[in-house]
Write a protein that holds these residues in place. Sequence first.
Motif, short mmCIF file in Angstrom:
data_model
loop_
_atom_site.label_atom_id
_atom_site.label_comp_id
_atom_site.label_asym_id
_atom_site.label_seq_id
_atom_site.Cartn_x
_atom_site.Cartn_y
_atom_site.Cartn_z
N TYR A 17 28.90 31.28 -13.97
CA TYR A 17 28.98 32.62 -13.40
C TYR A 17 28.79 32.56 -11.89
N PHE B 292 37.63 34.90 -18.37
CA PHE B 292 37.88 34.18 -19.63
C PHE B 292 37.56 32.69 -19.49
N PRO C 47 38.10 22.90 -21.52
CA PRO C 47 37.79 24.11 -20.74
C PRO C 47 37.66 23.83 -19.24
N PHE D 3 25.28 30.75 -16.91
CA PHE D 3 24.83 31.30 -15.64
C PHE D 3 25.40 30.49 -14.46
N GLY E 65 33.80 32.01 -19.00
CA GLY E 65 33.05 32.09 -20.25
C GLY E 65 33.32 30.88 -21.14
N TRP E 66 34.60 30.45 -21.20
CA TRP E 66 34.95 29.33 -22.09
C TRP E 66 34.29 28.04 -21.62
N LEU F 65 42.17 36.13 -15.13
CA LEU F 65 41.83 35.17 -16.18
C LEU F 65 40.54 34.41 -15.87
N VAL G 232 29.76 39.15 -15.86
CA VAL G 232 28.33 39.15 -16.21
C VAL G 232 28.13 39.58 -17.67
N LEU G 233 29.13 40.25 -18.25
CA LEU G 233 29.03 40.63 -19.67
C LEU G 233 29.01 39.39 -20.56
N GLU G 234 29.57 38.26 -20.04
CA GLU G 234 29.56 37.02 -20.83
C GLU G 234 28.13 36.47 -20.96
N LEU G 235 27.24 36.89 -20.02
CA LEU G 235 25.81 36.56 -20.12
C LEU G 235 25.20 37.48 -21.17
N ARG G 236 25.39 37.17 -22.44
CA ARG G 236 24.91 38.04 -23.52
C ARG G 236 23.39 38.08 -23.55
N ASN H 76 30.92 26.26 -23.63
CA ASN H 76 31.14 24.94 -24.20
C ASN H 76 30.52 23.84 -23.34
#
Lengths: 195, 195, 195, 195
Positions: D46, D90, D104, D43, D93-94, D87, D22-26, D98
């Motif tokens: 996620y 990672f 990805p 999202f 998020g990638w 992983l 959820v940290l990737e949801l800046r 994108n």
Amino acid sequence: MNKGRLEAFSDGVVAILITIMVLELRVPRGADLEALRPLLPVFLTYVLSFVNLGIYWNNHHHMLHAADRINGKILWANLHLLFWLSLVPFVTGWMGENHFASLPTAVYGAVMLLAAVAYTILQKMIVAEQGPNSRLAAAVGTDAKAKLSLACYVLAIPLAFVNQWVSDGLYVFVALMWLVPDRRIESRLNQRAGV
Amino acid sequence: MNKGRLEAFSDGVVAILITIMVLELRVPRGADLEALRPLLPVFLTYVLSFVNLGIYWNNHHHMLHAADRINGKILWANLHLLFWLSLVPFVTGWMGENHFASLPTAVYGAVMLLAAVAYTILQKMIVAEQGPNSRLAAAVGTDAKAKLSLACYVLAIPLAFVNQWVSDGLYVFVALMWLVPDRRIESRLNQRAGV
Amino acid sequence: MNKGRLEAFSDGVVAILITIMVLELRVPRGADLEALRPLLPVFLTYVLSFVNLGIYWNNHHHMLHAADRINGKILWANLHLLFWLSLVPFVTGWMGENHFASLPTAVYGAVMLLAAVAYTILQKMIVAEQGPNSRLAAAVGTDAKAKLSLACYVLAIPLAFVNQWVSDGLYVFVALMWLVPDRRIESRLNQRAGV
Amino acid sequence: MNKGRLEAFSDGVVAILITIMVLELRVPRGADLEALRPLLPVFLTYVLSFVNLGIYWNNHHHMLHAADRINGKILWANLHLLFWLSLVPFVTGWMGENHFASLPTAVYGAVMLLAAVAYTILQKMIVAEQGPNSRLAAAVGTDAKAKLSLACYVLAIPLAFVNQWVSDGLYVFVALMWLVPDRRIESRLNQRAGV
């Protein structure tokens, strides 16, 4: 004093360290292979540190499983081990992002050495608490593998300034030595140690 | 109501706080000693806060081990303690990155003071729940060490605006007082407290 | 199927969420009061969300303590609740960094509403699994407090576009209602609900 | 050797992974709908990865619940599974940042495939340790669902370079297959597998 909370707290810290390291693998901007390439050294150090933390968790698991009693000193010796392990994500990221430069490689070895020393101290305290005839004292034995690991780290730190690949090779060797359950190597090491 | 989940949840929060702090040690760009130097104050505050959180975990462990019963109020008093501890990574980073400037040093002391007050409240509630003749009430006693810690933090906050090194010295003194198990100091303190 | 792992996993997720939120409190550059001021709304939303997550953990603790059996559907209903709670750090940061603007305030309410709905679903499934004469079914009762909370969130979402301070006031009211164990309010609510 | 610590450690790692994602949801800069729009693909990935990790946690829970004995090899097979799961944040998020680009999407499938292979290895080792007549061996059966999942991932990786939406559709299909407890699909799959 019961060992359940000590195990749970250590599991928590190691679980967080092992997953926090992956945050150093920053999501790249591009969507092609070029974007992934600079992450390769970071990924390789991540694999090495994941295996190293996994080895610590595994050995910690076995050691505490064989222990029946703990005391206040053991709590602090355990926190001392967790302190050095908590620096693993930092030195992993530093070594990976600088493509295994000399100083980060040496500092990685220094943190691994201090973690190994902290583990040895913790083990001595736990064995002492169980008494000389406990099954843990018998299981630990002469501990040739641990001594060889310490020697490798002591060697790798100065060697990083001569040729860092030798040091990195030593780190991989130590990890493989604990990972691969090769009975012959173990028994040969124990024979040389006079067991 | 059983205390197992309270212990597990507290262990989880403290384990995360102790490891999240290390994220403030940002991986530097360069690979030489120059790159590491600005991290020194951040590293020193990290060590101090690691020890402080370790002390809280240790004392929390002992206190709950001696407790037999908990209630709904104790759950909230425990969350109140965890709230102040959750601010430790923030004040640690702020004090470290500003090289122990006055205001961050004072705010660090304020958060440590409020955590200590929250711990005292939690302890009172747990002792009250066990009854006056419990082994916990006997173990806690006059608690001279806790009172001296509170006094040090109260002093350190205004002193940070006179000379912040005195305040930082007081923080280190409190941590060492709990870390070093010096029986003589403890008994002398207890004598002065009239025990 | 045993409930221990469900409790441990939920504790882990809530413990991480409650501490990850503090990362949104970014360490400011300066060392004076000016540097702290922009953090005030972020800090206030942090306090609100800390209390809200604490309430969920507390209620979850009580509900599962009274439960004797769980099943596969309950595992998924629990993950559904954890999903909405996992968005709390995001909406907390968004509302705090935008100084309680209308849309972030409404989205905060929407996530809290969906978490409350997920909790209600989880509770229904757990009560159903225990059977109609279980002590949990008796303890839950008409649940006037939960219904009032849901109503407040439903109201707060559109009101955020009229005056967001009314919505923020409603969020604080719901949190206080669960936090303050005011027996009179509770009994009056139960009377109105016809109990 | 007891399985409690293995379960607790795995729970810890999965709980952290599921929340670290959820940290990737800046938190976006603006406070309007425009600011939220670029987060939509992040999202959606996620949600997909949350469900996938939830499925792994659920299946891991059931498998270990039915297991009575573990050994040293199982500890490492479990760490191997946790490595590939680590992983997931990672690649999530990638892929999300994108907007589901080809590479990805393929890498996401590759990590999911390797996690599924690691799970299969872990399951084989656990079943072998319990003996051929254990209730776990009976419960696992021919495992048509797991085989179909592996086949979908193997297909999705090359298809991502033809049309990535087909691959993304396959990922959603696998997640739904495990999420929706449709007895008819399961029994039909088992019939085709000759059960």
